[in-house]
Scaffold this motif. Structure first.
Motif, short mmCIF file in Angstrom:
data_model
loop_
_atom_site.label_atom_id
_atom_site.label_comp_id
_atom_site.label_asym_id
_atom_site.label_seq_id
_atom_site.Cartn_x
_atom_site.Cartn_y
_atom_site.Cartn_z
N ASP A 48 0.80 -7.10 8.05
CA ASP A 48 0.95 -8.29 8.51
C ASP A 48 1.62 -9.08 7.28
N ILE A 49 1.02 -9.19 6.31
CA ILE A 49 1.67 -9.88 4.91
C ILE A 49 2.94 -8.89 4.69
N LEU A 50 2.89 -7.65 4.73
CA LEU A 50 4.14 -6.91 4.26
C LEU A 50 5.35 -7.39 5.22
N ASN A 51 4.94 -7.59 6.37
CA ASN A 51 5.90 -7.88 7.31
C ASN A 51 6.56 -9.47 6.97
N ASP A 52 5.64 -10.43 6.75
CA ASP A 52 6.28 -11.52 6.30
C ASP A 52 6.79 -11.60 5.26
N VAL A 53 6.54 -10.70 4.16
CA VAL A 53 7.11 -10.53 2.85
C VAL A 53 8.63 -10.13 3.02
N THR A 54 8.69 -9.03 3.76
CA THR A 54 9.81 -8.19 3.83
C THR A 54 10.74 -8.91 4.92
N GLY A 55 10.41 -9.58 5.64
CA GLY A 55 11.16 -10.31 6.89
C GLY A 55 11.93 -11.54 6.71
N SER B 180 0.98 -9.35 -5.29
CA SER B 180 1.24 -8.01 -5.74
C SER B 180 2.43 -7.49 -4.67
N ALA B 181 2.17 -7.94 -3.24
CA ALA B 181 3.34 -7.81 -2.35
C ALA B 181 4.45 -8.35 -2.51
N VAL B 182 4.73 -9.58 -3.08
CA VAL B 182 6.03 -10.34 -3.16
C VAL B 182 6.49 -9.71 -4.61
N PHE B 183 5.50 -9.56 -5.67
CA PHE B 183 6.13 -8.84 -6.75
C PHE B 183 6.58 -7.53 -6.72
N LEU C 178 10.69 -6.38 -7.01
CA LEU C 178 11.33 -5.48 -8.01
C LEU C 178 12.02 -4.49 -7.53
N GLY C 179 12.03 -4.57 -5.94
CA GLY C 179 12.97 -3.57 -5.04
C GLY C 179 12.89 -2.26 -5.27
N ARG C 180 12.02 -1.45 -5.79
CA ARG C 180 11.98 -0.09 -5.95
C ARG C 180 10.87 0.62 -5.25
N PHE C 181 10.26 0.05 -4.25
CA PHE C 181 9.21 0.98 -3.69
C PHE C 181 9.51 0.95 -2.13
N ARG C 182 9.05 2.19 -1.48
CA ARG C 182 9.04 2.39 -0.24
C ARG C 182 7.88 1.58 0.54
N HIS C 183 8.06 1.36 1.82
CA HIS C 183 7.27 0.44 2.49
C HIS C 183 5.83 1.02 2.48
N GLU C 184 5.64 2.41 2.54
CA GLU C 184 4.48 2.84 2.54
C GLU C 184 3.69 2.73 1.31
N ASP C 185 4.32 2.60 0.11
CA ASP C 185 3.90 2.61 -1.38
C ASP C 185 3.44 1.23 -1.33
N MET C 186 4.34 0.11 -1.09
CA MET C 186 3.95 -1.31 -1.09
C MET C 186 2.66 -1.34 -0.21
N ASN D 214 -5.81 8.45 -1.04
CA ASN D 214 -4.63 7.61 -1.25
C ASN D 214 -4.60 7.23 -3.01
N PRO D 215 -3.71 8.00 -3.46
CA PRO D 215 -3.51 7.63 -4.99
C PRO D 215 -3.32 6.30 -5.39
N ILE D 216 -2.14 5.77 -4.92
CA ILE D 216 -1.68 4.49 -5.08
C ILE D 216 -2.80 3.29 -4.90
N LEU D 217 -3.69 3.38 -3.73
CA LEU D 217 -4.54 2.41 -3.36
C LEU D 217 -5.85 2.72 -4.66
N LEU D 218 -6.27 3.85 -4.96
CA LEU D 218 -7.35 4.12 -5.64
C LEU D 218 -6.97 3.67 -7.10
N GLN D 219 -5.62 4.06 -7.54
CA GLN D 219 -5.36 3.84 -9.04
C GLN D 219 -5.32 2.24 -9.28
N SER D 220 -4.66 1.46 -8.27
CA SER D 220 -4.72 -0.08 -8.32
C SER D 220 -6.02 -0.47 -8.34
N ILE D 221 -6.97 0.06 -7.88
CA ILE D 221 -8.55 -0.55 -8.26
C ILE D 221 -8.83 0.01 -9.66
N LEU D 222 -8.79 1.32 -9.77
CA LEU D 222 -9.57 1.76 -10.75
C LEU D 222 -8.93 1.33 -12.29
#
Length: 391
Positions: free
Chosen positions: A104-111, A141-144, A148-156, A210-218
């Protein structure tokens, strides 16, 4: 073009602040031009004639995240963190709730166009800080990432989810330690440093690999100078935890904490992040964060004061003369001296004539720091007055 009337309470404005828009009274009378510093005298005159509330008008639509979404995110954050406190794990149901919220947050950010960010800052205790902080870092993080404009939706989505859950490992840390007002000793700090690993273990049980999720935490506490929690080579890390780290630090600096009763203003926090370039962050990340997020959180306030003293990549000092809209890190400057290093000795050579530079058109110069040591500022300004550069 929509116009948005923004209210400013003078009780919350520090002397010296400037705004990139003219200020008006409640009945529409212009009372101050754009970029004029609000001195104590000017604030006093405005308050005496027009009261405490003044306004500026900007082009705007809705805030990037609707208020109801922020409150819903806060409640979801509370439920997830309290569940971990009770069961020491994250259930699949709670994980799906977090995924839905992030979507939902991403829909607000990208819409829609991104024009403002209103973060949750009504803090009463550490628990509320943890609930709010998880939401704020997720939103930032979603807004940033969008800017930056270089990430796919699933990666965001994975990045935002990791940002939202980045500190849940703190629920396995003694609360008294997290609430300690003084400096942590070495043993206490080592215990706190375990929270990224603890959060990683909690989420991995439910989220899989999920590497992006886990790397963002770790890895959200790693640093450019390799002195982060795990002392990993910064250049080898993915970009995702670096984004989370910048958003994490910004929200922490602007929040009330047990060890810091007075939070920084958005502008002061952004200047602190600027000065962490080369130690905590790489300079491109810092510039991207300030240019992107800074414009949204300062709500019309200028990042630079006229004649702020800044350091450049060329080992020069300069005065900031004019801020460029949308390009905060590329102002017009007046370069007046250069550092000269002879062995271990460092001296300053003032140029016979200072010269103006537009950083946007200069490939060799980039701002690396804003001088904030008051003794240094006083000494430099005294020298500039001797040379007639400052009045």
């Amino acid at each position: 073009m929509n116009l948005n009337k923004v209210k400013i309470d003078l009780d919350y404005i520090n002397a010296g602040v400037t705004f990139i828009y003219p200020l008006f009274s409640g009945d529409g009378v212009k009372i101050l031009d754009a970029r004029v510093p609000l001195t104590p005298e000017i604030i006093g005159r405005i308050r005496a004639k027009h009261g405490n509330l003044v306004y500026y008008t900007e082009t705007a639509g809705k805030a990037v995240i609707p208020p109801f979404r922020m409150k819903l995110a806060y409640n979801t954050s509370r439920e997830i963190i309290e569940e971990i406190s009770r069961s020491d794990k994250l259930s699949k149901t709670s994980f799906r709730s977090a995924e839905k919220l992030v979507e939902d947050i991403l829909n607000d950010v990208t819409g829609s166009d991104i024009e403002a960010i209103s973060l949750l800052k009504d803090l009463k205790d550490y628990d509320e800080y943890l609930y709010n902080h998880s939401v704020n870092v997720g939103v930032l993080s979603a807004v940033f990432a969008r800017l930056l404009g270089r990430f796919r939706h699933e990666d965001m989505k994975s990045l935002t989810l990791g940002a939202y859950l980045h500190d849940i490992g703190e629920r396995r840390i003694d609360r008294q330690l997290l609430n300690k007002e003084g400096r942590l000793d070495v043993t206490e700090f080592q215990r706190v440093k375990r929270h990224p690993q603890l959060g990683y273990e909690i989420v991995k049980q439910t989220a899989g690999g999920n590497p992006i999720l886990l790397q963002s935490i770790l890895f959200h506490h790693e640093k450019f100078n390799h002195r982060g929690y795990y002392e990993l080579p910064y250049e080898n890390l993915p970009e995702y935890p670096k984004i989370v780290s910048a958003c994490d630090i910004y929200d922490a600096l602007t929040s009330r904490r047990p060890f810091r009763k007075d939070p920084l203003t958005p502008r002061s926090a952004l200047k602190s992040i600027l000065n962490s370039g080369g130690s905590h962050f790489d300079f491109p990340l810092v510039a991207g964060f300030i240019n992107g997020i800074g414009t949204l959180v300062m709500q019309g306030e200028s990042f630079w004061d006229r004649n702020d003293i800044c350091e450049l990549t060329t080992q020069e000092l300069a005065l900031v003369r004019d801020e460029r809209a949308g390009e905060i890190m590329k102002p017009k400057i007046l370069v007046f001296c250069k550092f000269i290093r002879t062995g271990s000795a460092l001296s300053v050579k003032f140029y016979p004539e200072p010269f103006e530079i537009d950083i946007a058109a200069d490939a060799d110069r980039r701002i690396t720091k804003v001088v904030n040591n008051q003794a240094q500022i006083k000494a430099i300004r005294a020298k500039l007055k001797e040379r007639g550069i400052l009045q």
